[in-house]
Design an enzyme around this catalytic site. Structure first.
Site, mmCIF file in Angstrom:
data_model
loop_
_atom_site.group_PDB
_atom_site.id
_atom_site.type_symbol
_atom_site.label_atom_id
_atom_site.label_comp_id
_atom_site.label_asym_id
_atom_site.label_seq_id
_atom_site.Cartn_x
_atom_site.Cartn_y
_atom_site.Cartn_z
ATOM 1 N N ASP A 18 35.533 37.065 45.503
ATOM 2 C CA ASP A 18 35.298 36.307 46.750
ATOM 3 C C ASP A 18 34.024 35.451 46.772
ATOM 4 O O ASP A 18 33.279 35.460 47.771
ATOM 5 C CB ASP A 18 35.290 37.268 47.956
ATOM 6 C CG ASP A 18 36.625 37.980 48.145
ATOM 7 O OD1 ASP A 18 37.544 37.746 47.345
ATOM 8 O OD2 ASP A 18 36.736 38.780 49.089
ATOM 9 N N LYS A 128 44.025 37.142 48.126
ATOM 10 C CA LYS A 128 44.292 38.419 48.815
ATOM 11 C C LYS A 128 44.021 38.282 50.300
ATOM 12 O O LYS A 128 43.384 37.317 50.730
ATOM 13 C CB LYS A 128 43.425 39.523 48.207
ATOM 14 C CG LYS A 128 41.957 39.286 48.454
ATOM 15 C CD LYS A 128 41.129 40.404 47.881
ATOM 16 C CE LYS A 128 39.670 40.132 48.071
ATOM 17 N NZ LYS A 128 39.273 40.064 49.484
ATOM 18 N N CYS A 176 34.476 44.019 49.908
ATOM 19 C CA CYS A 176 35.516 43.730 48.917
ATOM 20 C C CYS A 176 35.135 44.167 47.509
ATOM 21 O O CYS A 176 35.995 44.600 46.739
ATOM 22 C CB CYS A 176 35.885 42.256 48.972
ATOM 23 S SG CYS A 176 36.742 41.874 50.533
#
Ligand code: VGL
Ligand code: ZN
Length: 238
Positions: A18, A128, A176
Protein backbone atom coordinates in the site's frame (compact mmCIF):
# COMPACT_ATOMS: atom_id res chain seq x y z
CA UNK A 1 28.87 -25.86 -1.15
CA UNK A 2 31.07 -28.29 0.78
CA UNK A 3 30.06 -31.92 1.07
CA UNK A 4 27.78 -32.62 4.01
CA UNK A 5 26.67 -29.04 4.60
CA UNK A 6 22.98 -28.48 5.08
CA UNK A 7 21.40 -26.26 2.47
CA UNK A 8 18.01 -24.97 3.51
CA UNK A 9 15.95 -23.76 0.58
CA UNK A 10 15.83 -19.97 0.47
CA UNK A 11 13.48 -18.46 -2.10
CA UNK A 12 12.54 -15.03 -0.79
CA UNK A 13 9.74 -12.74 -1.96
CA UNK A 14 9.29 -9.05 -1.17
CA UNK A 15 5.80 -7.71 -0.42
CA UNK A 16 5.42 -3.94 -0.70
CA UNK A 17 2.17 -2.99 0.96
CA UNK A 18 0.00 0.00 0.00
CA UNK A 19 2.63 2.62 -0.97
CA UNK A 20 -0.14 4.92 -2.17
CA UNK A 21 -0.78 8.65 -2.19
CA UNK A 22 -3.64 8.53 0.31
CA UNK A 23 -1.36 6.95 2.94
CA UNK A 24 1.31 9.62 2.55
CA UNK A 25 1.95 13.28 3.20
CA UNK A 26 1.47 15.86 1.84
CA UNK A 27 -1.96 15.15 0.34
CA UNK A 28 -3.08 11.77 1.63
CA UNK A 29 -6.48 11.57 3.29
CA UNK A 30 -5.11 8.91 5.68
CA UNK A 31 -1.51 10.10 5.68
CA UNK A 32 0.88 8.12 7.85
CA UNK A 33 3.60 10.29 9.41
CA UNK A 34 6.82 9.69 7.52
CA UNK A 35 5.08 7.41 5.00
CA UNK A 36 6.93 8.91 2.06
CA UNK A 37 10.31 8.71 3.79
CA UNK A 38 10.48 4.94 3.42
CA UNK A 39 10.47 4.98 -0.39
CA UNK A 40 14.30 5.02 -0.72
CA UNK A 41 14.50 2.03 1.65
CA UNK A 42 11.92 0.15 -0.39
CA UNK A 43 13.55 1.05 -3.71
CA UNK A 44 16.84 -0.35 -2.39
CA UNK A 45 15.06 -3.55 -1.41
CA UNK A 46 13.45 -3.77 -4.86
CA UNK A 47 16.94 -3.90 -6.39
CA UNK A 48 17.85 -7.06 -4.46
CA UNK A 49 17.56 -10.50 -6.07
CA UNK A 50 14.21 -11.50 -4.57
CA UNK A 51 12.51 -14.28 -6.55
CA UNK A 52 9.30 -12.21 -6.61
CA UNK A 53 8.53 -8.56 -5.87
CA UNK A 54 4.83 -7.93 -5.33
CA UNK A 55 3.09 -4.69 -4.41
CA UNK A 56 -0.44 -4.27 -3.11
CA UNK A 57 -2.88 -1.42 -3.47
CA UNK A 58 -5.72 -0.70 -1.10
CA UNK A 59 -8.42 -0.30 -3.74
CA UNK A 60 -11.85 0.52 -2.41
CA UNK A 61 -15.18 1.17 -4.10
CA UNK A 62 -16.73 4.51 -3.02
CA UNK A 63 -19.34 2.70 -0.93
CA UNK A 64 -16.76 0.79 1.13
CA UNK A 65 -17.84 -0.21 4.64
CA UNK A 66 -14.63 1.19 6.20
CA UNK A 67 -15.39 4.79 5.23
CA UNK A 68 -16.83 6.79 8.13
CA UNK A 69 -18.83 8.88 5.65
CA UNK A 70 -20.81 5.77 4.68
CA UNK A 71 -22.22 5.51 8.23
CA UNK A 72 -24.60 7.63 10.29
CA UNK A 73 -23.88 9.98 13.18
CA UNK A 74 -22.84 9.67 15.91
CA UNK A 75 -20.98 6.47 15.01
CA UNK A 76 -19.19 7.87 11.99
CA UNK A 77 -16.09 9.57 13.37
CA UNK A 78 -12.99 8.68 11.34
CA UNK A 79 -10.08 7.19 13.35
CA UNK A 80 -12.36 6.58 16.32
CA UNK A 81 -15.78 5.03 15.56
CA UNK A 82 -15.98 1.32 14.88
CA UNK A 83 -18.39 -0.82 12.91
CA UNK A 84 -19.26 -4.48 13.32
CA UNK A 85 -19.16 -6.32 10.01
CA UNK A 86 -20.57 -9.81 9.43
CA UNK A 87 -19.28 -12.50 7.11
CA UNK A 88 -21.52 -12.10 4.04
CA UNK A 89 -22.12 -15.87 4.17
CA UNK A 90 -22.58 -16.18 7.93
CA UNK A 91 -24.24 -13.49 10.07
CA UNK A 92 -22.87 -15.13 13.23
CA UNK A 93 -19.26 -14.50 12.32
CA UNK A 94 -18.47 -10.83 12.97
CA UNK A 95 -15.47 -8.51 13.14
CA UNK A 96 -15.39 -5.10 14.74
CA UNK A 97 -13.24 -2.69 12.77
CA UNK A 98 -12.25 0.97 12.79
CA UNK A 99 -13.73 3.61 10.48
CA UNK A 100 -11.46 5.74 8.30
CA UNK A 101 -11.60 8.84 6.15
CA UNK A 102 -12.42 8.09 2.52
CA UNK A 103 -9.17 6.72 1.03
CA UNK A 104 -7.78 4.81 -1.94
CA UNK A 105 -10.97 4.96 -3.96
CA UNK A 106 -10.64 3.13 -7.27
CA UNK A 107 -9.83 5.52 -10.10
CA UNK A 108 -8.82 8.47 -7.88
CA UNK A 109 -5.32 10.02 -7.53
CA UNK A 110 -5.21 8.92 -3.88
CA UNK A 111 -5.23 5.27 -4.95
CA UNK A 112 -2.14 5.65 -7.17
CA UNK A 113 1.17 4.14 -6.17
CA UNK A 114 3.73 6.82 -5.25
CA UNK A 115 5.43 7.93 -8.48
CA UNK A 116 8.87 7.74 -6.84
CA UNK A 117 8.40 4.05 -6.03
CA UNK A 118 10.38 2.00 -8.55
CA UNK A 119 7.36 0.14 -9.90
CA UNK A 120 9.34 -1.09 -12.91
CA UNK A 121 10.86 -3.69 -10.56
CA UNK A 122 7.50 -5.13 -9.56
CA UNK A 123 6.40 -8.50 -10.89
CA UNK A 124 2.79 -7.89 -9.97
CA UNK A 125 0.41 -5.49 -8.25
CA UNK A 126 -2.47 -6.96 -6.24
CA UNK A 127 -5.59 -4.89 -5.51
CA UNK A 128 -7.34 -5.55 -2.21
CA UNK A 129 -10.29 -4.18 -0.28
CA UNK A 130 -12.37 -4.24 -3.46
CA UNK A 131 -15.44 -5.81 -1.83
CA UNK A 132 -17.47 -2.94 -0.37
CA UNK A 133 -19.02 -5.21 2.28
CA UNK A 134 -15.86 -6.17 4.19
CA UNK A 135 -12.59 -4.75 5.49
CA UNK A 136 -9.47 -6.45 4.19
CA UNK A 137 -6.22 -5.20 5.68
CA UNK A 138 -4.27 -8.30 4.69
CA UNK A 139 -2.84 -8.75 1.23
CA UNK A 140 -3.92 -12.40 1.49
CA UNK A 141 -7.55 -12.53 2.64
CA UNK A 142 -10.34 -11.12 4.79
CA UNK A 143 -10.48 -12.08 8.47
CA UNK A 144 -13.57 -14.26 7.92
CA UNK A 145 -13.02 -18.02 8.22
CA UNK A 146 -16.44 -19.70 8.69
CA UNK A 147 -16.66 -19.97 5.75
CA UNK A 148 -13.54 -18.36 4.34
CA UNK A 149 -14.14 -15.75 1.65
CA UNK A 150 -12.17 -15.88 -1.58
CA UNK A 151 -8.66 -14.53 -1.01
CA UNK A 152 -6.52 -12.35 -3.25
CA UNK A 153 -4.72 -15.30 -4.82
CA UNK A 154 -1.42 -14.21 -3.28
CA UNK A 155 -0.77 -17.49 -1.44
CA UNK A 156 -1.11 -19.42 -4.70
CA UNK A 157 1.26 -17.05 -6.51
CA UNK A 158 3.88 -17.45 -3.78
CA UNK A 159 3.51 -21.24 -3.67
CA UNK A 160 3.60 -21.64 -7.46
CA UNK A 161 6.94 -19.82 -7.40
CA UNK A 162 8.32 -21.98 -4.60
CA UNK A 163 8.65 -19.04 -2.21
CA UNK A 164 9.89 -20.02 1.26
CA UNK A 165 10.52 -16.63 2.91
CA UNK A 166 8.40 -13.46 2.75
CA UNK A 167 9.81 -10.01 3.56
CA UNK A 168 7.14 -7.38 4.22
CA UNK A 169 7.46 -3.58 4.01
CA UNK A 170 5.15 -0.63 3.31
CA UNK A 171 2.16 1.01 4.97
CA UNK A 172 0.82 0.93 7.50
CA UNK A 173 2.80 -1.08 10.07
CA UNK A 174 -0.09 -1.44 12.50
CA UNK A 175 -2.75 -2.35 9.91
CA UNK A 176 -2.13 -3.73 6.43
CA UNK A 177 1.54 -4.59 6.97
CA UNK A 178 0.80 -6.31 10.27
CA UNK A 179 -2.15 -8.38 9.01
CA UNK A 180 -0.35 -9.32 5.81
CA UNK A 181 2.65 -10.54 7.80
CA UNK A 182 0.42 -12.55 10.16
CA UNK A 183 -1.34 -14.29 7.25
CA UNK A 184 1.99 -14.96 5.55
CA UNK A 185 3.27 -16.69 8.67
CA UNK A 186 0.00 -18.59 9.02
CA UNK A 187 0.42 -19.87 5.46
CA UNK A 188 3.79 -21.34 6.43
CA UNK A 189 6.20 -18.80 4.97
CA UNK A 190 9.09 -17.70 7.16
CA UNK A 191 8.06 -14.08 7.55
CA UNK A 192 10.16 -11.00 8.22
CA UNK A 193 8.84 -7.47 8.73
CA UNK A 194 11.38 -4.82 7.69
CA UNK A 195 11.58 -2.28 10.47
CA UNK A 196 13.04 0.66 8.49
CA UNK A 197 10.66 -0.08 5.61
CA UNK A 198 7.43 0.67 7.44
CA UNK A 199 5.62 3.38 9.43
CA UNK A 200 2.58 3.14 11.71
CA UNK A 201 -0.69 5.07 11.79
CA UNK A 202 -0.37 4.94 15.59
CA UNK A 203 3.26 4.51 16.64
CA UNK A 204 2.37 4.52 20.37
CA UNK A 205 2.52 1.54 22.72
CA UNK A 206 -1.26 1.09 22.36
CA UNK A 207 -0.95 0.93 18.58
CA UNK A 208 2.19 -0.38 16.90
CA UNK A 209 3.64 -1.43 20.27
CA UNK A 210 0.87 -4.00 20.76
CA UNK A 211 0.84 -5.15 17.14
CA UNK A 212 4.59 -5.73 17.39
CA UNK A 213 4.12 -8.06 20.34
CA UNK A 214 1.37 -9.93 18.52
CA UNK A 215 3.56 -10.32 15.44
CA UNK A 216 6.47 -11.67 17.45
CA UNK A 217 4.23 -14.03 19.42
CA UNK A 218 2.91 -15.44 16.14
CA UNK A 219 6.30 -16.07 14.61
CA UNK A 220 6.90 -12.94 12.52
CA UNK A 221 10.42 -11.65 13.06
CA UNK A 222 10.94 -7.88 12.91
CA UNK A 223 14.29 -7.36 11.22
CA UNK A 224 16.58 -4.55 10.09
CA UNK A 225 17.49 -3.95 6.46
CA UNK A 226 21.10 -4.17 7.72
CA UNK A 227 20.55 -7.56 9.34
CA UNK A 228 21.52 -11.08 8.35
CA UNK A 229 18.13 -11.85 6.76
CA UNK A 230 18.47 -9.16 4.08
CA UNK A 231 22.18 -9.97 3.71
CA UNK A 232 21.13 -13.47 2.76
CA UNK A 233 19.03 -12.06 -0.10
CA UNK A 234 22.00 -9.97 -1.28
CA UNK A 235 24.17 -13.09 -1.21
CA UNK A 236 21.90 -14.81 -3.72
CA UNK A 237 23.81 -12.73 -6.28
CA UNK A 238 27.14 -14.21 -5.32
C1 VGL B 1 -4.80 0.66 5.72
C2 VGL B 1 -6.34 1.68 7.08
C3 VGL B 1 -7.33 1.50 6.14
C4 VGL B 1 -3.38 0.23 5.51
C5 VGL B 1 -5.78 0.47 4.77
O1 VGL B 1 -2.94 0.13 4.34
O2 VGL B 1 -2.68 -0.02 6.51
N1 VGL B 1 -5.08 1.25 6.89
N2 VGL B 1 -7.03 0.88 5.00
ZN1 ZN C 1 -8.46 0.84 3.39
Amino acid sequence: MSAGSISETFKPALLVIDMQEDFCPPNGSLAVTGGRDIVPVINNLLRLPFILRIATKDFHPADHVSFASNHSAPNNVPFSSVVTIANPSNPDETETTKLWPVHCVQGTPGAELLPELDASRLDRVIEKGTDSRVEMYSAFRTPFRNPAMAGSGLTAVLKENGITHVFVAGLAADYCVCYSALDSAEDGFTTYLLEEGTRAVDPSQDGWGQRRQELESKGVKIVSVDGEEVRRVKNLLA
